[in-house]
Design an enzyme around this catalytic site. Structure first.
Site: not given
Length: 1149
Positions: A749, A790
């Site tokens: 991520h 994110d």
């Protein structure tokens, strides 16, 4: 012309009030006639006459008339509502008023509304027709004839309203009156204020009061409301006692009682005290009434006070005669408070024994105290003293009467019996009055506590004002001379152990506290820093910071220190004796003026002592009671809440200031540098095709970090967002670099993942033609959301944040990380030089921020499952219009999820590398859960269960990815590549899962480094020394000699899903799947290398075996363990038919 009022003493009279010409007309005519005329006019009136003896009253009411309406050309007694029920209520009230009149009153009235001739507007006036007055010699028939003639002379409009024998007005009459009232309401108001007679106004008032909702009858309601509405000084006196407070008026109002016999007098005096709830007035009435019943000269009444173990009598009223005014009696009793302990004196003995005492000669009784007689000059002869008990038989008071006034020298048995009977009822009244007084006090206490609670919120930023207000309320309610509050130095309480060692360098470095110094140590920790003092009623509060020497020399401060140290409440009656009994108190000041002290600790929510509240000296000189302590405890609790709340507010303000400083620092360091921004601004941006941005097979593996930022800029340019929304190019470059900077270097991520999600959204908009369903503002919001979805990801999911109770989980209870990502997005946008939305209008700004927030929150899979069913329902219903707000939100949410998991649709060589990154990040979180939480992580995060990852990937695709892509491509067929890529990868993962389950394919690495296809799919390449293990297929059979083959390794044979390298047995299910895999591998010309190896080993083993070989029994199906290498593979290629070898292999399997 002003109205005239004529009154006569004859049996019939009329009142006439005429309106001035052209002025407001009178809507009401009240005709007062004789009783016989009223009886006759009943037939022509709209209501029945009401009779009360000789008086008869006829009331005509026009239905549908309200008091505020304008008058109309009709006849009405009093404006009323349209129902006959209101008329009945009015008649009922009038009947009651007639019944309450004294006998012989000869006033009867007939009320009508009539219009005089010549007034076309329907106005009426109050008038007396000629000849209406009849002499006393007239007969009833003559009076009746004159009355009827008077009625017949009215106008036709009046006749329409007053018709015989109808009892109600017609609807036409009602409409006419209502019309006039509506047209000229000011005329009716002017008549009411200027010309309406008092009798009409009083009846109208009765009618209005009758229409109000009736309150529930209560004996104490009116008195209680009157009591609470009065001022504090008035509350000390009964409202109904003021008229009887004078000494001269008391005999006058009781003179009629002398004409009653004894029984009637007794009942009348009981009624006199039955509903009296003021304790002072009640005691005064009791003494006066007892004197009237027993012919006593004067009396006294004592009430019981104190605790069950220390009871005493307090003189409520003393030496009250029948001429003593209430105010004088209360004042004298308050000025000279007499306290008699139980068992002392005559009244004390009666209270203790509950027995009556009748003394004929007081001076001969040793219990009699003659000091009162010496002061007043009055001589006491006979005394009758009797207890007053409640319904439970407990003593609540003592009544005492002195000397007879009727010539007798003593109280006889008759007096005793009357006194006893009357005091029985008085006991009930006294207890009721005390309960009422308690309820009033409780009401006042509740009001004070509510005000304190309100003050806590109003004064939360000013501690001095709050404490002063609490002290003032406590002093007023508890009637004390002084009040003090000591506050503890909280910083001293929270000092570290190191600071304590520095303060006391000679002490050993230990946390243990010696028992001998425990009290002194506690005193040091509970050091007072602030003192609030409040003196008399007109003195202002004093706030000081006393020094250590001042606290040490003050007795009051030492007592407060003792309370703070022990945490106990102290109620001191004798301060000198209490200080003498406590050696810890070493004060130097004088305490002669201090008589009683009530001292209580103030605690916060954590039960820590944060202060001490202190009350000094009751106003009347008596000690503080348990009731005072309980009330003071409430003040201490509220004071603690207020202090704690104020300190929390101050801490919150400090934390907010720190947060602002931290955000400024974070904003500065989170923003890209000027050099990076200028470099990116000057870089040339390649076309979208060179970055493969339009393709769903885009990969970032070949892009350097600067190219990723250029690809993002190209996407904004291709969507025409820079020029459309006037985004400054340097601001856009700085924002892209800042977003990249705020992604952490986690394994999956990270910034590269955000780039891939944004590219998939771009491909869906352009290649997938989804932009036709979106506005430019929504496209801008979706791309921003993809790049920021994110931000600041820590490599852990929401569940981990909740389990570890991280600050993020406390800040956001649902969608923890997603809310944090959006907040970081807002933070970057609000940083200087990063607001790419700066040219938008306020409305567009709110709209795009709403799109960004909804899109980022939609990346939480929990939100996806909530929205999925609604989206599927729309698709199944054939929805094609996605422009509604809710439908657009659902579509954007599904698109965000599709982009977030789009790595599953990439080509296989990209997909398995991304899967390795995801698995690494998940395994790192699993390691953290084992280390920090000491819990077993779920399978996909457990590094020890990494061999189950292909199977879990299949489950992830089946549950989330395939259903989503299937419904999207069914509705929007241009994004079918996502569905097809996911389907292809599912087949690859399924194949890998089956091989892993059989144990044939798994590389023993920490991560998914090399899929099995890398060494099994290339049959043309030369195989170099790949060790391969084939275990016994018929492992459960033993040799005829009862022993296994010596070449077979020892192993555990129970597991059916272990790899062939680790075990020597395969279960039935695994052999079946292996057979299926082998058949599937026979697709023609180039079988897989693994299959060739297996066939080679099996053929060699079968060729080496002889049916008659003594060393290998035929019943044994054992096969030796062999190592396969390239040389073995080539050397073992005997002339054996390939199909024959495959059939033999299948037979063995």
């Amino acid at each position: 012309m002003h109205g005239t009022v004529s009154r006569s003493s004859s049996s019939s009279n009329m009142t006439d009030v005429s309106s001035p010409a052209g002025g407001a007309a009178s809507p009401v005519e009240i005709a007062t006639s004789s009783s016989t005329a009223a009886t006759t006019s009943a037939s022509a009136s709209s209501s029945k006459p009401l009779t009360n003896g000789a008086n008869k009253t006829a009331i005509s009411t026009a239905a549908g008339v309200t008091p505020g309406a304008a008058p109309g050309p009709g006849c009405a007694a009093i404006p009323a509502s349209g129902s006959s029920g209101n008329q009945v209520k009015l008649e009922h009230h009038y009947r009651q008023s007639n019944n309450n009149r004294p006998a012989g009153s000869n006033r009867s009235s007939e009320t009508k509304l009539r219009s005089p001739a010549g007034e076309s507007d329907g106005a009426s006036r109050l008038m007396t027709p000629a000849g209406s007055s009849s002499s006393p010699s007239q007969s009833p028939s003559q009076s009746q004839s004159q009355s009827q003639a008077s009625i017949q002379t009215q106008t036709s409009q009046q006749d329409r309203l007053v018709k015989a024998p109808s009892t109600t007005a017609s609807q036409q009459d009602v409409d006419e009156v209502a019309r006039l009232f509506e047209e000229k309401p000011e005329a009716f108001e002017k008549w009411l204020t200027e010309r309406a007679p008092p009798e009409a106004l009083s009846r109208l008032q009765e009618f209005i009061e009758n229409r109000k909702p009736h309150k529930r009858p209560s004996v104490t309601s009116d008195l209680f409301q009157q009591w609470m509405a009065a001022s504090p000084t008035v509350q000390q006196k009964s409202p109904r006692s003021l008229s009887n407070s004078s000494a001269s008026s008391l005999p006058e109002c009781r003179r009629h009682l002398m004409d009653l016999d004894e029984g009637e007098l007794f009942m009348e005096l009981i009624r006199d005290v039955a509903n009296e709830l003021d304790i002072d007035v009640l005691c005064h009435k009791i003494l006066v009434n007892v004197g009237l019943l027993t012919h006593a000269d004067r009396g006294s009444l004592f009430l019981a006070k104190g605790t069950p173990t220390n009871k005493y009598l307090v003189a409520k009223l003393f030496d009250v005669t029948q001429k003593t005014a209430l105010k004088d009696a209360v004042t004298r009793a308050s000025a000279e408070e007499i306290i008699i302990p139980f068992g002392i004196g005559i009244a004390g003995m009666v209270a203790q024994t509950k027995q009556m005492i009748n003394i004929k000669e007081a001076y001969k009784d040793a219990r009699f105290n003659c000091e009162i007689d010496l002061k007043t000059g009055y001589k006491t002869n006979a005394i009758l003293c009797m207890p007053i008990c409640n319904y439970e038989g407990d003593i609540i008071g003592v009544a005492q009467i002195i000397n007879k006034t009727n010539g007798c020298m003593e109280f006889d048995e008759h007096d005793v019996e009357i006194f006893r009977r009357y005091l029985t009822f008085c006991g009930i009244g006294i207890q009721n009055a005390q309960l009422f007084e308690m309820s009033v006090q409780e009401y006042r206490r509740n009001q004070i506590l509510l005000n304190l609670a309100r003050s806590i919120f109003e004064e939360q930023n000013n501690l001095e004002c709050l404490v002063t207000k609490i002290m003032t309320e406590a002093r007023e309610l508890l009637k004390c001379e002084r009040c003090s509050v000591f506050l503890v130095d909280l910083d001293c309480c929270e000092a570290s152990h190191l600071e304590k060692i520095i303060e006391k360098p000679n002490q050993p470095a230990t946390r243990a506290i010696k028992s001998a110094d425990s009290f002194e140590e506690k005193k040091m920790r509970n050091r007072f820093t602030v003192l609030f003092e409040l003196g008399g009623e007109y003195q202002a509060a004093n706030v000081s910071r006393p020094s250590v020497s001042e606290l040490s020399s003050s007795t009051l401060a030492q007592i407060a220190q003792f309370v703070a140290t022990t945490g106990q409440t102290v109620n001191i009656c004798d301060v000198i004796e209490w200080v003498r009994d406590h050696n810890q108190i070493r004060a130097e000041d004088e305490i002669d003026s201090t008589q009683a002290i009530l001292c209580m600790p103030i605690m916060n929510a954590q039960k820590k002592v944060i202060g001490v509240a202190q009350l000094i000296n009751k106003a009347n000189g008596v000690p503080f009671t348990e009731s005072d302590a309980s009330i003071f405890e409430a003040f201490a609790i509220f004071c603690g809440l207020g202090i704690h709340n104020t300190q929390m507010y101050e801490n919150a303000c400090k934390l907010m200031a720190k947060q602002k400083v931290a955000l400024e620092c974070l904003s500065y360091h989170a923003t890209a540098s000027q050099d990076q921004t200028e470099k990116l601004t000057q870089d040339a941006i390649a076309e979208a095709e060179s970055y493969n941005l339009y393709s769903f097979t885009f990969t970032d593996f070949e892009l350097v970090d600067d190219d990723t930022c250029r690809a993002v800029l190209r996407m904004f340019m291709q969507c025409n967002l820079v020029s459309q929304f006037q985004i400054p190019y340097d601001v856009l470059c700085r924002w892209v670099l800042s977003v990249r900077k705020n992604y952490r270097p986690v394994k999956y991520h990270n910034w590269r993942h955000a780039l891939n999600v944004a590219q998939t959204m771009f491909a869906m908009l352009k290649t997938g033609k989804m932009e036709r369903f979106m506005t430019d503002l929504e496209i801008l919001g979706l791309l921003v959301a993809c790049l920021c979805h994110d931000l600041d990801h820590r490599g852990t999911n929401n569940a981990f944040q909740t389990k570890t109770e991280s600050p993020l989980a406390i800040l956001y209870t649902t969608s923890t990380m997603e809310h944090h990502h959006f907040d970081q997005c807002v933070m970057i946008l609000n940083s200087e030089g990063n607001n790419i939305f700066q040219a938008l209008s306020p409305e567009d700004y709110r709209s795009v921020m709403k799109t960004v927030e909804s899109a980022i929150l939609s990346t939480d899979l929990a939100m996806y499952f909530k929205k999925r069913n609604a989206f599927l329902e729309l698709v199944e219903n054939g929805e094609f219009d996605w422009q509604g707000e809710e439908k657009k939100d659902l579509l954007c949410g599904m698109m965000m999820t599709a982009c977030d998991v789009s790595a599953i649709a990439k080509p296989w060589e990209v997909q398995h590398k991304v899967a390795k990154l995801v698995a690494d990040e998940f395994f790192d979180q699993g390691d953290l859960e084992k280390l920090q939480l000491n819990t077993q992580p779920v399978a996909m995060m457990d590094r020890e269960r990494k061999d189950e990852l292909p199977k879990m990937q299949v489950g992830f695709i089946d549950v989330i990815c395939l259903p989503l892509y299937r419904v999207l491509c069914d509705t929007f067929p241009w994004i079918t590549p996502l569905y097809e890529g996911t389907l292809e990868n599912r087949r690859n993962w399924q194949d890998l899962a089956e091989k892993v389950e059989m144990g044939l394919t798994w590389i023993d690495h920490d991560t998914i480094d090399k899929p099995v296809e890398e060494f099994a799919a290339c049959a043309d390449e030369e195989i170099k020394d790949i060790e391969f293990t084939v275990t016994t297929l018929n492992c459960n059979q033993q040799s005829q000699h009862g022993s296994e083959d010596s070449h077979t390794p020892e192993h555990q044979r129970s597991g059916s899903r272990l790899s062939m390298k680790k075990t020597g047995a395969l279960g039935k299910a695994v052999r079946s799947k292996l057979s299926k895999t082998l058949y599937n591998s026979m697709d023609g010309s180039k079988p897989k290398t693994s299959l060739k190896l297996l066939e080679s080993h099996v053929s060699e083993d079968m060729d080496d075996k002889s049916p008659t070989s003594p060393s290998q029994p035929q019943a044994s199906g054992s096969m030796g363990r062999m190592s396969a290498s390239s040389s073995t593979s080539s050397a073992g290629g005997q002339m054996v038919d390939k199909s024959k070898k495959r059939s033999k292999l299948c037979a063995l399997l």
